[in-house]
Scaffold this motif. Structure first.
Motif, PDB file in Angstrom:
ATOM      1  N   TYR A  48       0.836  -1.198   0.000  1.00  0.00           N
ATOM      2  CA  TYR A  48       0.000   0.000   0.000  1.00  0.00           C
ATOM      3  C   TYR A  48       0.872   1.250   0.000  1.00  0.00           C
ATOM      4  O   TYR A  48       2.087   1.194   0.228  1.00  0.00           O
ATOM      5  CB  TYR A  48      -0.930   0.012   1.211  1.00  0.00           C
ATOM      6  N   ARG A  49       0.229   2.362  -0.258  1.00  0.00           N
ATOM      7  CA  ARG A  49       0.884   3.656  -0.097  1.00  0.00           C
ATOM      8  C   ARG A  49      -0.094   4.601   0.585  1.00  0.00           C
ATOM      9  O   ARG A  49      -1.313   4.422   0.508  1.00  0.00           O
ATOM     10  CB  ARG A  49       1.351   4.234  -1.436  1.00  0.00           C
ATOM     11  N   ILE A 139      -3.265  11.144   8.566  1.00  0.00           N
ATOM     12  CA  ILE A 139      -2.922  10.121   7.584  1.00  0.00           C
ATOM     13  C   ILE A 139      -4.074  10.016   6.587  1.00  0.00           C
ATOM     14  O   ILE A 139      -5.233   9.877   6.984  1.00  0.00           O
ATOM     15  CB  ILE A 139      -2.677   8.768   8.274  1.00  0.00           C
ATOM     16  N   PHE A 140      -3.757  10.089   5.296  1.00  0.00           N
ATOM     17  CA  PHE A 140      -4.822  10.112   4.300  1.00  0.00           C
ATOM     18  C   PHE A 140      -4.306   9.559   2.974  1.00  0.00           C
ATOM     19  O   PHE A 140      -3.181   9.084   2.874  1.00  0.00           O
ATOM     20  CB  PHE A 140      -5.355  11.539   4.116  1.00  0.00           C
ATOM     21  N   SER A 141      -5.140   9.626   1.962  1.00  0.00           N
ATOM     22  CA  SER A 141      -4.783   9.212   0.605  1.00  0.00           C
ATOM     23  C   SER A 141      -4.244   7.783   0.583  1.00  0.00           C
ATOM     24  O   SER A 141      -3.226   7.491  -0.036  1.00  0.00           O
ATOM     25  CB  SER A 141      -3.748  10.183   0.012  1.00  0.00           C
ATOM     26  N   PHE A 142      -4.954   6.890   1.261  1.00  0.00           N
ATOM     27  CA  PHE A 142      -4.531   5.493   1.345  1.00  0.00           C
ATOM     28  C   PHE A 142      -4.941   4.735   0.091  1.00  0.00           C
ATOM     29  O   PHE A 142      -6.050   4.880  -0.408  1.00  0.00           O
ATOM     30  CB  PHE A 142      -5.169   4.843   2.577  1.00  0.00           C
ATOM     31  N   HIS A 143      -4.014   3.930  -0.417  1.00  0.00           N
ATOM     32  CA  HIS A 143      -4.299   3.099  -1.592  1.00  0.00           C
ATOM     33  C   HIS A 143      -3.548   1.788  -1.438  1.00  0.00           C
ATOM     34  O   HIS A 143      -2.372   1.784  -1.081  1.00  0.00           O
ATOM     35  CB  HIS A 143      -3.844   3.804  -2.874  1.00  0.00           C
ATOM     36  N   TYR A 144      -4.231   0.671  -1.683  1.00  0.00           N
ATOM     37  CA  TYR A 144      -3.542  -0.609  -1.570  1.00  0.00           C
ATOM     38  C   TYR A 144      -3.592  -1.362  -2.893  1.00  0.00           C
ATOM     39  O   TYR A 144      -4.395  -1.062  -3.773  1.00  0.00           O
ATOM     40  CB  TYR A 144      -4.111  -1.455  -0.431  1.00  0.00           C
ATOM     41  N   TYR A 145      -2.715  -2.359  -3.031  1.00  0.00           N
ATOM     42  CA  TYR A 145      -2.506  -3.038  -4.299  1.00  0.00           C
ATOM     43  C   TYR A 145      -2.837  -4.519  -4.185  1.00  0.00           C
ATOM     44  O   TYR A 145      -2.536  -5.155  -3.173  1.00  0.00           O
ATOM     45  CB  TYR A 145      -1.043  -2.907  -4.746  1.00  0.00           C
TER      46      TYR A 145
END
Length: 270
Positions: A48-49, A139-145
Protein backbone atom coordinates in the motif's frame (compact mmCIF):
# COMPACT_ATOMS: atom_id res chain seq x y z
CA UNK A 1 1.79 30.70 58.30
CA UNK A 2 5.34 29.66 59.02
CA UNK A 3 7.99 29.82 56.28
CA UNK A 4 8.37 26.03 56.16
CA UNK A 5 4.63 25.65 55.57
CA UNK A 6 4.73 28.30 52.84
CA UNK A 7 7.58 26.50 51.08
CA UNK A 8 5.74 23.19 51.36
CA UNK A 9 2.58 24.74 49.90
CA UNK A 10 4.49 26.31 46.99
CA UNK A 11 6.22 23.01 46.26
CA UNK A 12 2.90 21.15 46.34
CA UNK A 13 1.27 23.59 43.91
CA UNK A 14 4.28 23.42 41.55
CA UNK A 15 4.17 19.63 41.64
CA UNK A 16 0.44 19.66 40.86
CA UNK A 17 0.93 22.04 37.92
CA UNK A 18 3.73 19.88 36.48
CA UNK A 19 1.83 16.61 36.82
CA UNK A 20 0.11 15.10 33.77
CA UNK A 21 -3.58 15.88 33.49
CA UNK A 22 -5.35 12.89 31.99
CA UNK A 23 -8.43 14.26 30.27
CA UNK A 24 -8.85 11.09 28.24
CA UNK A 25 -10.04 7.58 29.01
CA UNK A 26 -6.95 5.37 28.94
CA UNK A 27 -8.87 2.10 29.12
CA UNK A 28 -11.21 3.14 26.31
CA UNK A 29 -8.25 4.21 24.17
CA UNK A 30 -6.60 0.82 24.70
CA UNK A 31 -9.77 -1.06 23.81
CA UNK A 32 -10.25 1.02 20.66
CA UNK A 33 -6.62 0.48 19.64
CA UNK A 34 -6.97 -3.27 20.12
CA UNK A 35 -10.17 -3.35 18.06
CA UNK A 36 -8.86 -1.24 15.19
CA UNK A 37 -5.48 -2.95 15.07
CA UNK A 38 -7.21 -6.34 14.84
CA UNK A 39 -9.40 -4.98 12.03
CA UNK A 40 -6.36 -3.76 10.10
CA UNK A 41 -4.44 -7.00 10.59
CA UNK A 42 -7.46 -9.04 9.46
CA UNK A 43 -7.29 -7.26 6.09
CA UNK A 44 -3.82 -8.77 5.45
CA UNK A 45 -2.83 -5.73 3.37
CA UNK A 46 0.94 -5.77 2.91
CA UNK A 47 1.20 -3.59 -0.21
CA UNK A 48 0.00 0.00 0.00
CA UNK A 49 0.88 3.66 -0.10
CA UNK A 50 -0.40 6.58 1.92
CA UNK A 51 0.30 10.24 2.63
CA UNK A 52 0.49 12.08 5.92
CA UNK A 53 0.85 15.59 7.30
CA UNK A 54 2.50 16.54 10.59
CA UNK A 55 0.97 19.81 11.75
CA UNK A 56 3.42 20.10 14.65
CA UNK A 57 6.54 19.93 12.44
CA UNK A 58 8.48 23.21 12.36
CA UNK A 59 11.49 21.90 10.43
CA UNK A 60 10.38 23.47 7.15
CA UNK A 61 9.83 20.05 5.57
CA UNK A 62 7.45 19.99 2.61
CA UNK A 63 4.34 17.94 3.29
CA UNK A 64 2.51 15.71 2.58
CA UNK A 65 4.99 12.85 2.96
CA UNK A 66 4.28 9.77 0.84
CA UNK A 67 5.15 6.30 2.13
CA UNK A 68 5.21 3.19 -0.07
CA UNK A 69 4.99 -0.21 1.60
CA UNK A 70 5.55 -3.46 -0.28
CA UNK A 71 5.27 -6.87 1.38
CA UNK A 72 5.11 -5.17 4.75
CA UNK A 73 8.30 -3.12 4.38
CA UNK A 74 8.81 0.50 3.36
CA UNK A 75 10.33 0.77 -0.13
CA UNK A 76 10.08 4.54 -0.61
CA UNK A 77 9.58 7.62 1.59
CA UNK A 78 9.40 11.03 -0.08
CA UNK A 79 8.29 14.57 0.75
CA UNK A 80 5.74 16.78 -0.98
CA UNK A 81 8.21 17.61 -3.74
CA UNK A 82 9.11 14.00 -4.44
CA UNK A 83 12.47 14.14 -2.61
CA UNK A 84 13.70 11.15 -0.64
CA UNK A 85 13.53 11.60 3.15
CA UNK A 86 16.65 10.36 4.91
CA UNK A 87 16.47 12.28 8.19
CA UNK A 88 13.32 10.62 9.53
CA UNK A 89 12.32 6.98 9.69
CA UNK A 90 9.24 5.96 7.68
CA UNK A 91 6.27 4.20 9.23
CA UNK A 92 4.20 1.24 8.23
CA UNK A 93 0.74 1.22 9.78
CA UNK A 94 2.15 -1.26 12.28
CA UNK A 95 4.58 1.47 13.39
CA UNK A 96 1.72 3.96 13.82
CA UNK A 97 -0.15 1.48 16.01
CA UNK A 98 3.07 1.08 18.01
CA UNK A 99 3.35 4.84 18.48
CA UNK A 100 -0.17 5.00 19.86
CA UNK A 101 0.55 2.08 22.20
CA UNK A 102 3.65 3.86 23.52
CA UNK A 103 1.65 6.90 24.57
CA UNK A 104 -1.10 4.78 26.11
CA UNK A 105 1.52 2.95 28.17
CA UNK A 106 3.26 6.09 29.46
CA UNK A 107 0.51 7.49 29.55
CA UNK A 108 0.56 10.81 27.68
CA UNK A 109 -1.14 13.91 29.06
CA UNK A 110 -3.56 13.77 26.17
CA UNK A 111 -4.13 11.32 23.34
CA UNK A 112 -6.82 11.52 20.67
CA UNK A 113 -6.95 9.05 17.80
CA UNK A 114 -9.41 8.39 15.00
CA UNK A 115 -9.31 5.34 12.75
CA UNK A 116 -10.37 4.54 9.21
CA UNK A 117 -13.91 3.18 9.47
CA UNK A 118 -13.39 0.45 6.87
CA UNK A 119 -9.86 -0.84 7.42
CA UNK A 120 -8.93 0.34 10.90
CA UNK A 121 -5.63 2.11 10.26
CA UNK A 122 -5.04 5.38 12.20
CA UNK A 123 -6.42 8.45 10.43
CA UNK A 124 -5.55 11.21 12.91
CA UNK A 125 -3.26 11.12 15.94
CA UNK A 126 -2.99 13.97 18.45
CA UNK A 127 -0.52 13.56 21.32
CA UNK A 128 0.49 15.78 24.22
CA UNK A 129 3.47 14.06 25.84
CA UNK A 130 4.34 14.36 29.52
CA UNK A 131 7.02 16.87 28.52
CA UNK A 132 4.34 19.06 26.96
CA UNK A 133 5.52 18.26 23.42
CA UNK A 134 2.65 18.14 20.94
CA UNK A 135 2.47 15.80 17.95
CA UNK A 136 -0.36 16.08 15.47
CA UNK A 137 -0.56 13.69 12.49
CA UNK A 138 -3.11 13.26 9.73
CA UNK A 139 -2.92 10.12 7.58
CA UNK A 140 -4.82 10.11 4.30
CA UNK A 141 -4.78 9.21 0.61
CA UNK A 142 -4.53 5.49 1.35
CA UNK A 143 -4.30 3.10 -1.59
CA UNK A 144 -3.54 -0.61 -1.57
CA UNK A 145 -2.51 -3.04 -4.30
CA UNK A 146 -3.65 -6.46 -5.35
CA UNK A 147 -0.49 -8.51 -5.85
CA UNK A 148 -2.16 -10.95 -8.23
CA UNK A 149 -2.96 -8.27 -10.74
CA UNK A 150 -3.88 -8.96 -14.36
CA UNK A 151 -1.19 -7.76 -16.82
CA UNK A 152 -3.49 -8.59 -19.74
CA UNK A 153 -6.01 -6.16 -18.31
CA UNK A 154 -3.31 -3.50 -17.95
CA UNK A 155 -2.34 -4.08 -21.59
CA UNK A 156 -5.93 -3.83 -22.81
CA UNK A 157 -6.45 -0.57 -20.92
CA UNK A 158 -3.18 0.82 -22.25
CA UNK A 159 -4.18 0.00 -25.83
CA UNK A 160 -7.61 1.58 -25.41
CA UNK A 161 -6.31 4.79 -23.80
CA UNK A 162 -3.45 5.15 -26.28
CA UNK A 163 -5.99 4.94 -29.12
CA UNK A 164 -8.09 7.61 -27.40
CA UNK A 165 -5.08 9.91 -26.96
CA UNK A 166 -3.92 9.37 -30.54
CA UNK A 167 -7.38 10.17 -31.91
CA UNK A 168 -7.23 13.59 -30.23
CA UNK A 169 -4.19 14.54 -32.33
CA UNK A 170 -3.02 17.00 -29.66
CA UNK A 171 0.44 18.19 -30.66
CA UNK A 172 0.91 21.27 -28.46
CA UNK A 173 0.47 21.04 -24.70
CA UNK A 174 1.98 21.66 -21.26
CA UNK A 175 1.78 19.42 -18.20
CA UNK A 176 3.39 18.89 -14.80
CA UNK A 177 4.54 15.71 -13.11
CA UNK A 178 6.08 14.45 -9.88
CA UNK A 179 8.37 11.40 -9.85
CA UNK A 180 8.10 9.93 -6.36
CA UNK A 181 10.70 7.25 -7.08
CA UNK A 182 13.39 9.83 -7.88
CA UNK A 183 16.35 9.82 -5.46
CA UNK A 184 18.22 12.83 -6.89
CA UNK A 185 16.56 15.34 -4.51
CA UNK A 186 15.56 17.64 -7.35
CA UNK A 187 12.57 19.95 -6.84
CA UNK A 188 9.25 18.81 -8.25
CA UNK A 189 6.83 19.27 -9.93
CA UNK A 190 8.55 19.35 -13.31
CA UNK A 191 6.87 21.34 -16.07
CA UNK A 192 7.10 20.02 -19.63
CA UNK A 193 6.25 21.86 -22.82
CA UNK A 194 5.50 19.93 -26.00
CA UNK A 195 5.25 21.65 -29.37
CA UNK A 196 4.47 19.99 -32.69
CA UNK A 197 4.60 16.62 -30.94
CA UNK A 198 8.14 17.05 -29.57
CA UNK A 199 9.32 17.96 -26.07
CA UNK A 200 10.80 21.46 -26.21
CA UNK A 201 11.21 22.49 -22.56
CA UNK A 202 11.61 20.87 -19.14
CA UNK A 203 11.87 22.91 -15.93
CA UNK A 204 11.95 21.98 -12.26
CA UNK A 205 9.70 23.21 -9.46
CA UNK A 206 11.78 26.38 -9.14
CA UNK A 207 11.44 27.18 -12.84
CA UNK A 208 15.05 26.22 -13.60
CA UNK A 209 15.81 24.43 -16.89
CA UNK A 210 16.64 20.73 -16.61
CA UNK A 211 19.39 19.54 -18.90
CA UNK A 212 20.28 16.13 -17.44
CA UNK A 213 17.19 14.44 -18.86
CA UNK A 214 14.96 15.03 -21.86
CA UNK A 215 11.33 16.19 -21.70
CA UNK A 216 8.80 13.41 -22.21
CA UNK A 217 5.82 13.55 -24.51
CA UNK A 218 2.68 11.62 -23.64
CA UNK A 219 3.81 9.11 -26.23
CA UNK A 220 6.94 8.52 -24.15
CA UNK A 221 4.84 7.82 -21.05
CA UNK A 222 2.74 5.29 -22.94
CA UNK A 223 5.98 3.71 -24.14
CA UNK A 224 7.28 3.51 -20.57
CA UNK A 225 4.22 1.55 -19.46
CA UNK A 226 4.57 -0.76 -22.45
CA UNK A 227 8.24 -1.39 -21.67
CA UNK A 228 7.44 -2.43 -18.10
CA UNK A 229 4.70 -4.72 -19.38
CA UNK A 230 7.13 -6.27 -21.86
CA UNK A 231 9.74 -6.80 -19.15
CA UNK A 232 7.26 -8.64 -16.91
CA UNK A 233 7.25 -6.17 -14.03
CA UNK A 234 5.93 -7.54 -10.75
CA UNK A 235 3.12 -5.02 -10.47
CA UNK A 236 1.92 -2.19 -12.72
CA UNK A 237 -0.81 0.30 -12.01
CA UNK A 238 -1.72 2.97 -14.54
CA UNK A 239 -4.61 5.41 -14.61
CA UNK A 240 -5.60 7.69 -17.46
CA UNK A 241 -7.40 10.96 -18.07
CA UNK A 242 -11.06 10.13 -18.62
CA UNK A 243 -11.48 12.58 -21.50
CA UNK A 244 -8.22 12.49 -23.44
CA UNK A 245 -6.63 9.22 -22.38
CA UNK A 246 -3.13 10.39 -21.39
CA UNK A 247 -1.57 8.68 -18.32
CA UNK A 248 -2.17 10.37 -14.97
CA UNK A 249 -0.50 7.76 -12.74
CA UNK A 250 2.21 5.18 -13.40
CA UNK A 251 3.19 2.91 -10.52
CA UNK A 252 5.57 -0.02 -10.96
CA UNK A 253 7.00 -2.59 -8.54
CA UNK A 254 9.90 -4.68 -9.78
CA UNK A 255 12.06 -7.08 -7.77
CA UNK A 256 10.10 -6.19 -4.61
CA UNK A 257 11.15 -2.55 -4.90
CA UNK A 258 9.55 0.63 -6.15
CA UNK A 259 10.77 1.03 -9.71
CA UNK A 260 8.58 3.90 -10.85
CA UNK A 261 5.92 6.19 -9.46
CA UNK A 262 4.91 9.21 -11.50
CA UNK A 263 1.81 11.38 -11.21
CA UNK A 264 0.97 13.61 -14.19
CA UNK A 265 -1.34 16.58 -13.76
CA UNK A 266 -2.06 20.18 -14.68
CA UNK A 267 -2.49 19.38 -18.38
CA UNK A 268 -3.40 22.15 -20.85
CA UNK A 269 -3.33 22.03 -24.64
CA UNK A 270 -3.40 24.60 -27.42
Amino acid sequence: MRSAEILFTIASVASWLAAPVFGWDIAAAQNELNTQKAKWESMAIDNYRYQHNAAHDTSGAVYPFTTHVWQGSVVSYVDGQGRQINWLSPNTFGNWFGLIQTYIDQPARDLRVTYDATRGFPATIYIVANTGQVQNFEIFSFHYYQVNYNPQGVQATLDRELAKWTSMNIQNYDYQHIAYHDTTNVVYPFKTEVRNGAGTSLKDGNGQPITWTSPSTMGNWFGLIQNYLNSGAQYIEATYDATRGFPTLIYVIQNNALAYHVEINSFIYF
